[in-house]
Design a protein around this motif. Structure first.
Motif, PDB file in Angstrom:
ATOM      1  N   PHE A 212     -45.527 -25.618  22.548  1.00 17.79           N
ATOM      2  CA  PHE A 212     -46.353 -25.593  23.758  1.00 17.79           C
ATOM      3  C   PHE A 212     -45.618 -25.005  24.971  1.00 17.79           C
ATOM      4  N   MET A 213     -44.410 -24.474  24.775  1.00 20.49           N
ATOM      5  CA  MET A 213     -43.659 -23.940  25.910  1.00 20.49           C
ATOM      6  C   MET A 213     -44.392 -22.781  26.584  1.00 20.49           C
ATOM      7  N   THR A 214     -45.016 -21.901  25.782  1.00 20.53           N
ATOM      8  CA  THR A 214     -45.765 -20.776  26.356  1.00 20.53           C
ATOM      9  C   THR A 214     -46.938 -21.277  27.184  1.00 20.53           C
ATOM     10  N   LEU A 215     -47.605 -22.305  26.687  1.00 23.05           N
ATOM     11  CA  LEU A 215     -48.723 -22.892  27.443  1.00 23.05           C
ATOM     12  C   LEU A 215     -48.236 -23.466  28.765  1.00 23.05           C
ATOM     13  N   LEU A 216     -47.116 -24.163  28.752  1.00 19.03           N
ATOM     14  CA  LEU A 216     -46.582 -24.746  29.993  1.00 19.03           C
ATOM     15  C   LEU A 216     -46.099 -23.662  30.946  1.00 19.03           C
ATOM     16  N   ALA A 217     -45.537 -22.580  30.404  1.00 22.34           N
ATOM     17  CA  ALA A 217     -45.128 -21.464  31.254  1.00 22.34           C
ATOM     18  C   ALA A 217     -46.342 -20.848  31.940  1.00 22.34           C
ATOM     19  N   ALA A 218     -47.472 -20.787  31.248  1.00 20.35           N
ATOM     20  CA  ALA A 218     -48.706 -20.271  31.854  1.00 20.35           C
ATOM     21  C   ALA A 218     -49.142 -21.159  33.024  1.00 20.35           C
ATOM     22  N   HIS A 219     -49.027 -22.478  32.850  1.00 15.08           N
ATOM     23  CA  HIS A 219     -49.361 -23.390  33.949  1.00 15.08           C
ATOM     24  C   HIS A 219     -48.395 -23.208  35.120  1.00 15.08           C
ATOM     25  N   GLY A 220     -47.107 -23.008  34.815  1.00 15.73           N
ATOM     26  CA  GLY A 220     -46.146 -22.766  35.882  1.00 15.73           C
ATOM     27  C   GLY A 220     -46.461 -21.497  36.648  1.00 15.73           C
ATOM     28  N   ARG A 324     -30.230 -49.730  14.187  1.00 15.15           N
ATOM     29  CA  ARG A 324     -30.143 -50.332  15.531  1.00 15.15           C
ATOM     30  C   ARG A 324     -30.484 -49.331  16.633  1.00 15.15           C
ATOM     31  N   THR A 325     -30.112 -48.061  16.439  1.00 13.85           N
ATOM     32  CA  THR A 325     -30.349 -47.042  17.474  1.00 13.85           C
ATOM     33  C   THR A 325     -31.622 -46.246  17.222  1.00 13.85           C
ATOM     34  N   MET A 326     -32.436 -46.708  16.303  1.00 10.72           N
ATOM     35  CA  MET A 326     -33.687 -46.016  15.985  1.00 10.72           C
ATOM     36  C   MET A 326     -34.599 -45.990  17.210  1.00 10.72           C
ATOM     37  N   ARG A 327     -35.229 -44.816  17.481  1.00  9.27           N
ATOM     38  CA  ARG A 327     -36.152 -44.667  18.613  1.00  9.27           C
ATOM     39  C   ARG A 327     -37.568 -44.998  18.161  1.00  9.27           C
ATOM     40  N   ILE A 328     -38.409 -45.361  19.103  1.00  2.00           N
ATOM     41  CA  ILE A 328     -39.786 -45.715  18.754  1.00  2.00           C
ATOM     42  C   ILE A 328     -40.754 -44.579  19.060  1.00  2.00           C
ATOM     43  N   ALA A 329     -40.235 -43.377  19.327  1.00  2.00           N
ATOM     44  CA  ALA A 329     -41.078 -42.196  19.520  1.00  2.00           C
ATOM     45  C   ALA A 329     -40.247 -40.963  19.197  1.00  2.00           C
ATOM     46  N   PRO A 330     -40.832 -39.966  18.517  1.00  2.00           N
ATOM     47  CA  PRO A 330     -40.093 -38.744  18.187  1.00  2.00           C
ATOM     48  C   PRO A 330     -39.990 -37.803  19.387  1.00  2.00           C
ATOM     49  N   ILE A 331     -39.350 -38.282  20.442  1.00  2.00           N
ATOM     50  CA  ILE A 331     -39.196 -37.521  21.684  1.00  2.00           C
ATOM     51  C   ILE A 331     -37.715 -37.473  22.020  1.00  2.00           C
ATOM     52  N   THR A 332     -37.223 -36.282  22.359  1.00  2.00           N
ATOM     53  CA  THR A 332     -35.813 -36.110  22.701  1.00  2.00           C
ATOM     54  C   THR A 332     -35.661 -35.669  24.153  1.00  2.00           C
ATOM     55  N   ARG A 333     -34.529 -36.012  24.740  1.00  2.00           N
ATOM     56  CA  ARG A 333     -34.264 -35.616  26.125  1.00  2.00           C
ATOM     57  C   ARG A 333     -34.201 -34.106  26.257  1.00  2.00           C
ATOM     58  N   ASP A 334     -33.628 -33.427  25.254  1.00  2.00           N
ATOM     59  CA  ASP A 334     -33.532 -31.968  25.295  1.00  2.00           C
ATOM     60  C   ASP A 334     -34.911 -31.337  25.388  1.00  2.00           C
ATOM     61  N   ALA A 335     -35.870 -31.872  24.632  1.00  2.00           N
ATOM     62  CA  ALA A 335     -37.228 -31.327  24.658  1.00  2.00           C
ATOM     63  C   ALA A 335     -37.875 -31.533  26.022  1.00  2.00           C
ATOM     64  N   VAL A 336     -37.669 -32.696  26.621  1.00  2.00           N
ATOM     65  CA  VAL A 336     -38.243 -32.969  27.948  1.00  2.00           C
ATOM     66  C   VAL A 336     -37.691 -31.988  28.977  1.00  2.00           C
ATOM     67  N   ILE A 337     -36.379 -31.766  28.944  1.00  2.00           N
ATOM     68  CA  ILE A 337     -35.745 -30.858  29.915  1.00  2.00           C
ATOM     69  C   ILE A 337     -36.253 -29.429  29.731  1.00  2.00           C
ATOM     70  N   ARG A 338     -36.335 -28.977  28.493  1.00  2.00           N
ATOM     71  CA  ARG A 338     -36.760 -27.597  28.239  1.00  2.00           C
ATOM     72  C   ARG A 338     -38.203 -27.355  28.666  1.00  2.00           C
ATOM     73  N   ALA A 342     -39.755 -24.912  31.583  1.00  2.00           N
ATOM     74  CA  ALA A 342     -40.776 -23.890  31.338  1.00  2.00           C
ATOM     75  C   ALA A 342     -41.826 -23.876  32.443  1.00  2.00           C
ATOM     76  N   VAL A 343     -42.100 -25.041  33.015  1.00  2.00           N
ATOM     77  CA  VAL A 343     -43.062 -25.121  34.126  1.00  2.00           C
ATOM     78  C   VAL A 343     -42.430 -24.644  35.433  1.00  2.00           C
ATOM     79  N   LEU A 344     -41.174 -24.994  35.646  1.00  2.00           N
ATOM     80  CA  LEU A 344     -40.539 -24.756  36.943  1.00  2.00           C
ATOM     81  C   LEU A 344     -39.996 -23.339  37.110  1.00  2.00           C
ATOM     82  N   ILE A 345     -39.608 -22.685  36.022  1.00  2.00           N
ATOM     83  CA  ILE A 345     -38.995 -21.354  36.145  1.00  2.00           C
ATOM     84  C   ILE A 345     -39.914 -20.347  36.839  1.00  2.00           C
ATOM     85  N   PRO A 346     -41.228 -20.293  36.540  1.00  2.00           N
ATOM     86  CA  PRO A 346     -42.080 -19.338  37.263  1.00  2.00           C
ATOM     87  C   PRO A 346     -42.155 -19.596  38.771  1.00  2.00           C
TER      88      PRO A 346
END
Length: 369
Positions: A212-220, A324-338, A342-346
């Motif tokens: 969805f990076m291209t879609l977010l870049a379009a919104h930016g 013990r360190t298992m996450r409860i959602a398949p979401i990573t910090r790297d993905a959030v930052i990227r 994508a929204v902010l660069i434009p």
């Protein structure tokens, strides 16, 4: 010009963009509003319209192919990784077929077209998007509201609806994606708490958001276009749009990452079960290890050096740590930052309205290093 195989992407980009933009150029020239001082915002100086139809619209169309290619293998991944139990494969297949039927629904697209003309143009665009107090190439403010020019008529009833239809269609497809994941999450999945991806085997879903990076870049780009017009023609400053920018970033991140949260209940349950089961296993093992090697329970003559017991103890500890360190959602910090980037660069080039290019580069290097 569109089919299930998503062919002719280049042709769609060119034709749809030109249908939305080229007549505006011709009609604005006919009205005498290409350049000059007859209106405050002449056509060639209107950054918003150029970015919207020559940048954002192509990105929205290209994003369709990118998402199609990246998400198409996801359904197979659920089956290949044995996450869907055999007894639930039929239910899973029906959810996938239902998603494709909804995506290809003609009735849904007709409703979206009606929504575009009934709400998008007459309410949203005229009341909130169009410049109300400034004379432009597409409209002149008057006591009775905006008076549209010839170019303005095409803009309001052809170009803007094309853009809004593509945008709403994308939100509809995100709804379909969310609905599919929600239906899959209703199945009792075969999750592994000790899987090294630390999300029970659903780690492959973490990479879906990059589609969805291209879609977010379009919104930016759309956001930057709106800011640019208000900066250059309404005397606004970039700092005035902090709240709007932050709200848009949060909204888009929720739109992309929100669907992945439907697996949180099952992942949380798998983590609790894993901690309990592997905790009991670890308890048994360490007690037997303690009895054997520290309380004299080992057979006479069995050497400690070279024994696999210590390595097994370390492996068990590593497995327990994964649970013990298992996450409860398949979401990573790297993905959030990227995706936020994508929204902010434009929008970043608009910082040049507040500082020189040299100062901007120095500040960016200061943030990075």
């Amino acid at each position: 010009m569109a089919d299930d195989a998503l062919d002719l992407v280049r042709q769609r980009v060119i034709v749809i963009s030109l249908v939305a933009w080229l007549p505006l150029l011709a009609l604005a020239a006919l009205d005498g509003h290409l350049l000059g001082s007859q209106v405050t915002v002449p056509f060639l100086m209107d950054l918003e319209v150029h970015i919207r139809f020559l940048v954002a619209v192509p990105l929205l169309i290209i994003a369709e192919l990118v998402v199609h290619r990246r998400l198409r293998p996801i359904a197979r991944a659920f089956l290949d990784r044995k996450i869907i139990p055999e007894a639930s494969v039929t239910r899973f297949d029906e959810a996938v077929r239902s998603a494709f039927r909804l995506r290809n629904s003609v009735a849904a697209e007709l409703i979206m077209i009606a929504l575009v003309y009934g709400v998008g143009v007459l309410v949203v665009w005229r009341q909130y998007m169009a410049l109300q107090t400034t004379s432009t190439w597409y409209a002149i403010p008057s006591s009775g509201g905006l008076t549209l020019s010839h170019a303005g008529l095409w803009y309001a009833f052809i170009s803007v609806p094309i853009f809004q239809f593509l945008l709403i269609r994308w939100y509809f497809r995100l709804f379909i994606w969310t609905r599919l994941l929600w239906q899959v999450s209703r199945i009792e999945l075969s999750l592994l708490p000790t899987h090294p991806d630390r999300v029970g085997g659903l780690g492959f879903l973490s990479n879906t958001v990059y589609a969805f990076m291209t879609l977010l870049a379009a919104h930016g780009a759309m956001l930057a276009a709106q800011f640019a017009n208000r900066i250059f023609f309404a005397g606004a400053a970039l700092t005035e749009f902090k709240a709007e920018t932050g709200a848009m970033v949060v909204f888009l991140l929720c739109l992309v990452f929100g669907p992945l949260l439907v697996f949180a209940p099952q992942l949380a349950q798998a983590k609790r079960t894993g901690l309990s089961e592997y905790g009991m296993l670890a308890e048994r093992y360490v007690r037997e290890f303690d009895t054997k090697w520290l309380r004299g329970g080992s057979p006479d003559g069995e050497p400690l050096v070279g024994s696999g017991d210590i390595q097994s103890l370390a492996d068990l500890a590593n497995s327990f740590d994964v649970v013990r360190t298992m996450r409860i959602a398949p979401i990573t910090r790297d993905a959030v930052i990227r995706l936020a980037a994508a929204v902010l660069i434009p929008i970043l080039p608009l910082a040049l309205t507040m500082m020189s290019l040299e100062d901007l580069i120095k500040r960016l290097f200061g943030l990075v290093f």
